[in-house]
Scaffold this motif. Structure first.
Motif, short mmCIF file in Angstrom:
data_model
loop_
_atom_site.label_atom_id
_atom_site.label_comp_id
_atom_site.label_asym_id
_atom_site.label_seq_id
_atom_site.Cartn_x
_atom_site.Cartn_y
_atom_site.Cartn_z
N GLY A 1 19.86 -43.25 51.43
CA GLY A 1 20.38 -43.27 50.32
C GLY A 1 21.20 -42.14 50.11
O GLY A 1 21.64 -41.75 49.07
N GLU A 2 21.75 -41.25 51.51
CA GLU A 2 22.49 -40.27 51.31
C GLU A 2 24.05 -40.75 51.43
O GLU A 2 24.73 -39.90 51.08
CB GLU A 2 22.13 -39.37 52.59
N MET A 3 24.22 -42.00 51.66
CA MET A 3 25.61 -42.58 51.68
C MET A 3 25.79 -44.02 51.04
O MET A 3 24.70 -44.80 51.64
CB MET A 3 25.90 -42.42 53.12
N GLN A 4 26.51 -44.18 50.45
CA GLN A 4 26.78 -45.83 50.07
C GLN A 4 27.24 -46.50 51.27
O GLN A 4 27.74 -45.78 52.14
CB GLN A 4 27.92 -45.77 48.98
N GLU A 5 26.95 -47.79 51.54
CA GLU A 5 27.66 -48.64 52.55
C GLU A 5 28.98 -48.84 52.25
O GLU A 5 29.56 -48.64 51.22
CB GLU A 5 27.04 -50.04 52.17
#
Ligand code: SF4
Length: 554
Positions: free
Chosen positions: A67-71
């Motif tokens: 969850g540290e980065m959006q797809e």
């Protein structure tokens, strides 16, 4: 192969915190638009060397999962290795069946007791089978995991089952093998981990009758993360009967690869093929009447052939047989094939590399626009070749020769749009009509201004002399044999501006095919749907039949 695996393992398991931190910085810069290679080069590792793309993909996956980065599909597309592999719209997963005798006695075919007939243990594409002890489940699972780790979408999977003659394996083995392939697709999340919920659900069917388990696995796959969009087997023409067609459909098969090898009875007999040309003609017509996609293998340089006779032989492919795809497999002299003894007695001489290049460069421009040339040589390690051509880069050499001559090939593969963006308003609709035995075929395609294929549909209109399949779904029906829309294979729901796959081209092609069928007096349509594309056709007005999806009252 080994190197790719080792690299993958290193990338996903041995990334130190230092490297992870560096990879995050690099990803951030690439996301802001910086060139991938330049960014990697401007951030050398402390001990020397650089990060590579597979490391970036591993960190990308880790950050998205945490969850540290959006797809970010655009970012993933830029850092992915070997983008060509999925450009044709689907991801192919190859699986090998266990070693098993083949009813054929072809003199050119190698035998190795460790492998299914005709395969060599160190042949790329076949090695994975041996490494996994021919277990279908682990072969499929490991391949999907591997592709995911390097950033390839794997939600549309074409299963390519290789190994001798599929139809000669016991049917309970065939059923089990296919079911285990589906189990592997059904139990994996997008991230490549086993889905424990799915695992529990699936394990409850392990104990019930296999045919029920297969039907269950099929149904599960209709909405799974990794959907099967094509199932390919390879077999001999003399195995194709109406009963076999019905069986293949039950397994979910959509495409059949068949060795034609030659269309000359004299050559077939000399090479102990065990069937004649009429048999190949009958098998091809039956497969067509049942809507299967047809891949024929053709072998120049068989015992008794000459470059001249091969040219004439190749021309015969386009009367009656008209394969949708071909593999050109020049005969290769191998020590573990019976042909070797003929060579020792001076009765066989392989063509030189130049003779082969000349031959293939001669015939390639004659290939009709509806056919795809999948291979022009088999990937056999050159160390096995006793005499004759050892180059596996023949395709490029042939391409070079054609360029020198100023000729070109118009086959499907040579015209695929690949990763190029397309402009819908500039596409031209083309309907190539050709006779194939008793059927009338329509190769309906969307073509770019520079003659590249954005998508196509294969519509087959059976004639009064088309063979009877005995399958009621097909009574009086026009057949959709293939719908193919190009563009990078994207996860379901992902958008990409200008990508052909999501521009509704498939729907438009279906509507066009329906109109043509109707204009030709057909009131019904049937589509040979892969298990994972059933939903697509159901949403477009088709209904479930016994073995096909059908549409009545056009
Ligand atoms: S049918 Fe195919 S696998 Fe069997 S012997 Fe002939 S070439 Fe080999």
């Amino acid at each position: 192969m080994q190197t790719e695996r080792q690299e993958l393992w290193r990338s996903t398991h041995l990334l130190t915190e230092d490297k992870k931190e560096l990879a995050r910085t690099v990803l951030d810069e690439i996301r802001r638009g910086r060139d991938v290679t330049k960014t990697l080069r401007s951030h050398p590792l402390r001990g020397g060397g650089y990060l590579n793309k597979s490391m970036l993909v591993a960190i990308y996956n880790e950050m998205v999962t945490a969850g540290e980065m959006q797809e970010d599909m655009r970012l993933l597309e830029r850092i992915r290795m070997k983008p060509m592999r999925t450009l044709s719209g689907v991801t192919t997963v190859t699986v090998l069946t266990k070693p098993y005798p083949c009813p054929g006695k072809c003199i050119f075919c190698p035998t190795d007791v460790r492998m299914p007939k005709s395969y060599l243990p160190d042949e790329p594409g076949a090695m994975r089978g041996l490494e996994h002890d021919f277990d279908p489940y682990t072969q499929v699972r490991s391949r999907i995991e591997q592709l995911q780790s390097v950033g390839h979408p794997t939600d549309k999977v074409e299963l390519l089952i290789l190994g001798g003659t599929w139809s000669s394996y016991r049917r309970d083995y065939q059923e089990w093998f296919v079911r285990r392939c589906f189990d592997a697709m059904n139990r994996l999340h997008h991230e490549g981990h086993e889905d424990h919920k799915g695992n529990q659900k699936e394990s409850s069917v392990d104990s019930v009758a296999t045919s029920e388990a297969l039907a269950h696995a099929h149904t599960f796959n209709e909405t799974a993360n990794h959907r099967n969009v094509g199932l390919v087997i390879e077999t001999r023409p003399d195995e194709i009967t109406p009963g076999e067609l019905r069986w293949l459909r039950r397994l979910g098969v959509t495409k059949v690869q068949m060795g034609a090898q030659s269309l000359d009875d004299r050559i077939l007999e000399l090479n102990k093929r065990g069937h004649d040309v009429e048999c190949t003609r009958r098998a091809t017509a039956l497969l067509r009447a049942a809507g299967f996609k047809i891949v024929l293998h053709w072998m120049p340089n068989l015992l008794g052939a000459t470059p001249e006779s091969d040219r004439a032989d190749f021309a015969r492919l386009w009367n009656d047989f008209c394969p949708d795809e071909i593999k050109i497999y020049p005969n290769q002299l191998l020590a573990n094939a019976e042909l070797y003894e003929y060579w020792q007695r001076g009765e066989f001489k392989p063509y030189t590399t130049q003779e082969l290049i000349d031959l293939i460069a001669d015939v390639k421009p004659t290939i009709p626009r509806y056919c795809r040339v999948n291979r022009v040589i088999r990937d056999i390690p050159s160390t096995h070749v006793v005499e004759g051509n050892r180059k596996t880069s023949l395709r490029q050499d042939v391409q070079g020769e054609m360029q020198r001559r100023g000729t070109h090939c118009e086959c499907v593969r040579c015209r695929e749009v690949r990763g190029k963006p397309i402009h819908l308003h500039l596409l031209r609709l083309d309907d190539l009509v050709y006779p194939a035995g008793a059927a009338e075929e329509h190769f309906i395609s969307y073509v770019t201004p520079d003659d590249k294929l954005a998508g196509f549909i294969r519509l087959s209109l059976p004639g009064k002399d088309s063979p009877q399949t005995g399958i009621s779904d097909l009574d009086g029906a026009a057949l959709i044999r293939e719908v193919h829309v190009y563009g990078q294979s994207l996860p379901v729901g992902a958008e990409k501006a200008g990508a052909a796959q999501h521009a509704g081209l498939g729907t438009r092609l279906l509507e066009k095919a329906e109109a043509i069928a109707k204009a030709n007096g057909f009131e019904r349509m049937a589509v040979i749907s892969a298990v994972g594309t059933r939903g697509y056709y159901l949403e477009r007005g088709f209904e479930r039949g016994e073995l096909y999806l059908t549409k009545d009252r056009l």
